[in-house]
Scaffold this motif. Structure first.
Motif, PDB file in Angstrom:
ATOM      1  N   LEU A 159     -53.530   4.791  56.911  1.00 56.40           N
ATOM      2  CA  LEU A 159     -54.103   5.731  56.998  1.00 56.40           C
ATOM      3  C   LEU A 159     -53.707   6.986  56.039  1.00 56.40           C
ATOM      4  O   LEU A 159     -52.668   6.719  55.288  1.00 56.40           O
TER       5      LEU A 159
ATOM      6  N   ASP B 247     -51.805  12.764  56.420  1.00 56.36           N
ATOM      7  CA  ASP B 247     -51.796  13.662  57.563  1.00 56.36           C
ATOM      8  C   ASP B 247     -52.129  12.810  58.864  1.00 56.36           C
ATOM      9  O   ASP B 247     -51.656  13.188  59.727  1.00 56.36           O
ATOM     10  N   LYS B 248     -53.063  11.804  58.809  1.00 57.19           N
ATOM     11  CA  LYS B 248     -53.341  11.135  60.147  1.00 57.19           C
ATOM     12  C   LYS B 248     -52.144  10.212  60.572  1.00 57.19           C
ATOM     13  O   LYS B 248     -51.993  10.038  61.613  1.00 57.19           O
TER      14      LYS B 248
ATOM     15  N   GLU C 284     -49.628  12.273  62.029  1.00 59.69           N
ATOM     16  CA  GLU C 284     -50.016  12.748  63.482  1.00 59.69           C
ATOM     17  C   GLU C 284     -49.936  11.841  64.414  1.00 59.69           C
ATOM     18  O   GLU C 284     -49.405  11.723  65.701  1.00 59.69           O
ATOM     19  N   SER C 285     -50.241  10.550  63.851  1.00 55.18           N
ATOM     20  CA  SER C 285     -50.257   9.285  64.980  1.00 55.18           C
ATOM     21  C   SER C 285     -48.691   8.967  65.173  1.00 55.18           C
ATOM     22  O   SER C 285     -48.633   8.492  66.378  1.00 55.18           O
TER      23      SER C 285
END
Length: 150
Positions: free
Chosen positions: A95, A98-99, A102-103
């Motif tokens: 990913l 940033d994703k 976050e995950s």
């Protein structure tokens, strides 16, 4: 005359034969073959460890550092395996940064909640301390106390 030429040819051929068989120094060397070799097989890369293998490898250290009983070991092992699998799946997905961040934060929060629910308070706090400071923090504290006493 023909006999002399015949003898010279015979000597020349025998020396050539000996040279090709034993090399220049008279030692038996590696023989060359007319059969071409195929490409050398590439060394196999070790397969990446599974989540279960990684957790199993770390559990003895955790058990010793946190002084876990059998039930607590099973709880910690299953929780760590579950969330490590999720982290591995995220890496496979590749990913955006940033994703991914976050995950990973969500996974860490969920893991912490489950560990907090599954372990006694003091062992959970010791686990958090271990994550932050590593395995050596407990040993370093003992060494510091010993140094102060002497």
């Amino acid at each position: 005359m023909k006999k002399i030429i015949f003898i010279l040819m015979l000597l020349l051929l025998s020396s050539q034969l000996a040279h090709s068989q034993f090399g220049r120094n008279g030692y038996l060397g590696r023989q060359r073959t007319a059969i071409p070799r195929g490409p050398e097989p590439e060394p196999k890369k070790p397969e990446p460890k599974t989540a279960e293998e990684m957790v199993e490898e770390e559990m003895p250290k955790l058990t010793e550092a946190l002084e876990l009983n059998d039930f607590e070991q099973a709880v910690v092992s299953s929780i760590l395996t579950k969330y490590l699998k999720q982290r591995i799946e995220l890496q496979i997905l590749e990913l955006p940064a940033d994703k991914m961040r976050e995950s990973l934060e969500k996974i860490s929060i969920n893991q912490s909640k489950e560990l907090e629910e599954g372990l006694p308070v003091e062992k959970y706090e010791a686990f958090v301390d271990l994550q932050e400071n590593g395995y050596n923090s407990k040993k370093n504290k003992k060494k510091k106390k010993k140094k102060k006493k002497t």
